[in-house]
Scaffold this active site. Structure first.
Site, PDB file in Angstrom:
ATOM      1  N   GLY A  69       0.796  -3.698   6.547  1.00  0.00           N
ATOM      2  CA  GLY A  69      -0.299  -4.539   6.047  1.00  0.00           C
ATOM      3  C   GLY A  69       0.144  -5.447   4.920  1.00  0.00           C
ATOM      4  O   GLY A  69       0.824  -5.017   3.996  1.00  0.00           O
ATOM      5  N   SER A  72       2.085 -12.097   5.670  1.00  0.00           N
ATOM      6  CA  SER A  72       3.405 -11.951   6.282  1.00  0.00           C
ATOM      7  C   SER A  72       4.274 -13.209   6.253  1.00  0.00           C
ATOM      8  O   SER A  72       5.331 -13.236   6.893  1.00  0.00           O
ATOM      9  CB  SER A  72       3.247 -11.466   7.727  1.00  0.00           C
ATOM     10  N   TYR A 133       6.586 -14.678  -1.292  1.00  0.00           N
ATOM     11  CA  TYR A 133       6.549 -13.630  -0.255  1.00  0.00           C
ATOM     12  C   TYR A 133       7.768 -12.700  -0.378  1.00  0.00           C
ATOM     13  O   TYR A 133       7.627 -11.468  -0.433  1.00  0.00           O
ATOM     14  CB  TYR A 133       6.499 -14.295   1.121  1.00  0.00           C
ATOM     15  N   LYS A 137       8.159  -8.587  -1.450  1.00  0.00           N
ATOM     16  CA  LYS A 137       8.861  -7.547  -0.698  1.00  0.00           C
ATOM     17  C   LYS A 137       9.875  -6.831  -1.598  1.00  0.00           C
ATOM     18  O   LYS A 137      10.070  -5.621  -1.499  1.00  0.00           O
ATOM     19  CB  LYS A 137       9.545  -8.147   0.527  1.00  0.00           C
TER      20      LYS A 137
HETATM   21  N1  LIG Z   1       7.106 -10.269  12.240  1.00  0.00           N
HETATM   22  C1  LIG Z   1       8.291 -10.299  11.659  1.00  0.00           C
HETATM   23  O1  LIG Z   1       9.271 -10.745  12.260  1.00  0.00           O
HETATM   24  C2  LIG Z   1       8.459  -9.773  10.256  1.00  0.00           C
HETATM   25  C3  LIG Z   1       9.654 -10.058   9.558  1.00  0.00           C
HETATM   26  C4  LIG Z   1       9.811  -9.532   8.283  1.00  0.00           C
HETATM   27  C5  LIG Z   1       8.828  -8.725   7.729  1.00  0.00           C
HETATM   28  N2  LIG Z   1       7.677  -8.504   8.425  1.00  0.00           N
HETATM   29  C6  LIG Z   1       6.635  -7.682   7.793  1.00  0.00           C
HETATM   30  O2  LIG Z   1       6.116  -6.768   8.751  1.00  0.00           O
HETATM   31  C7  LIG Z   1       4.705  -6.617   8.558  1.00  0.00           C
HETATM   32  C8  LIG Z   1       3.983  -6.959   9.850  1.00  0.00           C
HETATM   33  O3  LIG Z   1       4.303  -8.291  10.207  1.00  0.00           O
HETATM   34  P1  LIG Z   1       3.470  -9.082  11.331  1.00  0.00           P
HETATM   35  O4  LIG Z   1       4.360 -10.110  11.881  1.00  0.00           O
HETATM   36  O5  LIG Z   1       2.788  -8.133  12.231  1.00  0.00           O
HETATM   37  O6  LIG Z   1       2.407  -9.805  10.414  1.00  0.00           O
HETATM   38  P2  LIG Z   1       0.903 -10.213  10.791  1.00  0.00           P
HETATM   39  O7  LIG Z   1       0.501 -11.266   9.824  1.00  0.00           O
HETATM   40  O8  LIG Z   1       0.791 -10.497  12.253  1.00  0.00           O
HETATM   41  O9  LIG Z   1       0.120  -8.867  10.480  1.00  0.00           O
HETATM   42  C9  LIG Z   1      -0.135  -8.429   9.172  1.00  0.00           C
HETATM   43  C10 LIG Z   1      -1.432  -7.660   9.203  1.00  0.00           C
HETATM   44  O10 LIG Z   1      -1.739  -7.252   7.874  1.00  0.00           O
HETATM   45  C11 LIG Z   1      -3.131  -7.427   7.682  1.00  0.00           C
HETATM   46  N3  LIG Z   1      -3.399  -7.610   6.250  1.00  0.00           N
HETATM   47  C12 LIG Z   1      -3.106  -8.669   5.472  1.00  0.00           C
HETATM   48  N4  LIG Z   1      -3.543  -8.465   4.219  1.00  0.00           N
HETATM   49  C13 LIG Z   1      -4.117  -7.232   4.211  1.00  0.00           C
HETATM   50  C14 LIG Z   1      -4.765  -6.469   3.215  1.00  0.00           C
HETATM   51  N5  LIG Z   1      -4.918  -6.924   1.956  1.00  0.00           N
HETATM   52  N6  LIG Z   1      -5.257  -5.256   3.555  1.00  0.00           N
HETATM   53  C15 LIG Z   1      -5.139  -4.793   4.841  1.00  0.00           C
HETATM   54  N7  LIG Z   1      -4.545  -5.480   5.834  1.00  0.00           N
HETATM   55  C16 LIG Z   1      -4.037  -6.692   5.513  1.00  0.00           C
HETATM   56  C17 LIG Z   1      -3.510  -8.650   8.489  1.00  0.00           C
HETATM   57  O11 LIG Z   1      -4.895  -8.654   8.792  1.00  0.00           O
HETATM   58  C18 LIG Z   1      -2.618  -8.509   9.704  1.00  0.00           C
HETATM   59  O12 LIG Z   1      -3.262  -7.845  10.763  1.00  0.00           O
HETATM   60  C19 LIG Z   1       4.331  -7.517   7.391  1.00  0.00           C
HETATM   61  O13 LIG Z   1       4.303  -6.751   6.212  1.00  0.00           O
HETATM   62  C20 LIG Z   1       5.460  -8.525   7.348  1.00  0.00           C
HETATM   63  O14 LIG Z   1       5.631  -9.053   6.051  1.00  0.00           O
HETATM   64  C21 LIG Z   1       7.472  -9.010   9.672  1.00  0.00           C
END
Ligand SMILES: NC(=O)c1ccc[n+]([C@@H]2O[C@H](COP(=O)([O-])OP(=O)(O)OC[C@H]3O[C@@H](n4cnc5c(N)ncnc54)[C@H](O)[C@@H]3O)[C@@H](O)[C@H]2O)c1
Length: 266
Positions: A69, A72, A133, A137
């Site tokens: 969460g 992102s 961001y 992290k």
């Molecule tokens: N997708 C990638 O390639 C990638 C790369 C590096 C890091 N990440 C990390 O992995 C995690 C998931 O990434 P993703 O691509 O699914 O992102 P995403 O944006 O699709 O999903 C993030 C989810 O977190 C929820 N969210 C945001 N703020 C919130 C809050 N205050 N309380 C509760 N929920 C909240 C959103 O509603 C969303 O469903 C994130 O933390 C992201 O930073 C992802």
């Protein structure tokens, strides 16, 4: 089956991890957005990471946590502060108070984004975040370290490159991770008896990778997918460089260039 909380469960990564873990864990899914369609071993509890009360409620009684969460991508300070910084603190504090002993923290390559692409880095160099961001992290990794050393909440911090079905451009050939490889790494993080605090890179077996992921290999990680299998297709569709010299030189790509002041020395 272990009961595992997954925050950010309605997002992109959460959606494909649910498929990977459907028969392996009892998943308590949580997000600030609603979720109505649930699998047989899934339940849902709404919660905002920025609220300690919400995090205390959703972490109660689980065996482990996959913390996805948060906001992102790069975003406004107030959003990053609430969702990622206060959110990460609340998640760990709630885990501590509820006696949850293992957290998987989805951190990001953007905590290290200002390292050059010519550098081969492992988990040890000092972070060089490429924006608010990435900074958030880095903070989350710090919280994980503190809660391991002081409160016996152990963590695997996975610096995810780009999690997707396949790499979609040249940069992502270096940082891609497939859903099943990410699920393998998270499974190790949830099950491995000896993890106290560890940082690994969330990357598949990428011939063009920039990271020395020995730390993950030592925990038993054996990625099965290879970005090189998609290289010809990606290189046919995309030029080798983007025309943005700063982005092309650094691991964080365009995140590094964003908002940068003009600096002729660079
Ligand atoms: N997708 C990638 O390639 C990638 C790369 C590096 C890091 N990440 C990390 O992995 C995690 C998931 O990434 P993703 O691509 O699914 O992102 P995403 O944006 O699709 O999903 C993030 C989810 O977190 C929820 N969210 C945001 N703020 C919130 C809050 N205050 N309380 C509760 N929920 C909240 C959103 O509603 C969303 O469903 C994130 O933390 C992201 O930073 C992802």
């Amino acid at each position: 089956m272990k009961s595992i909380l997954m925050t950010g469960a309605t997002g992109g990564v959460g959606t494909f991890l649910r498929k990977e873990f459907a028969n392996r864990y009892r998943l308590r899914l949580s997000d600030m957005r609603p979720l109505t369609t649930l699998g047989a071993s899934e339940s849902f509890m709404a919660g905002d990471c920025a609220s300690l009360d919400d995090m205390l409620r959703v972490t109660e009684g689980v065996d482990g946590i996959i913390h996805l969460g948060g906001y992102s991508v790069e975003g406004p300070w107030e959003t990053i502060l609430q969702s990622n910084i206060i959110g990460a603190y609340n998640l760990y504090e709630a885990a501590r108070r509820n006696g949850v002993k293992r957290v998987i923290f989805a951190t990001s390559n953007h905590a290290m984004g200002f390292y050059k692409r010519t550098a081969r880095i492992d988990h040890t160099p000092y972070p060089r975040p490429d924006g608010r961001y990435g900074l958030s992290k880095m903070f989350g990794e710090g919280v994980a370290s503190l809660y391991a050393d002081k409160y016996d909440v152990s963590s695997l911090c996975i610096r995810i490159g780009n999690a997707a079905m396949q790499p979609i451009d040249v940069r992502r050939l270096s940082i891609w991770i497939s859903p099943r490889d990410l699920a393998q790494l998270i499974g190790i993080g949830l099950e491995h008896p000896d993890i106290r605090f560890a940082i690994v890179y969330g990357a598949s077996d990428n011939a063009r990778g920039w990271w020395d992921n020995t730390n993950a290999q030592c925990l038993g990680y054996r990625p099965v997918d290879r970005s090189e299998d998609f290289a010809a297709e990606v290189l046919r569709a995309h030029p080798a460089t983007t025309g943005d010299a700063i982005a092309d030189a650094h691991q964080g790509g365009a995140f590094c260039t964003a908002e940068m002041v003009e600096n002729p020395a660079k």
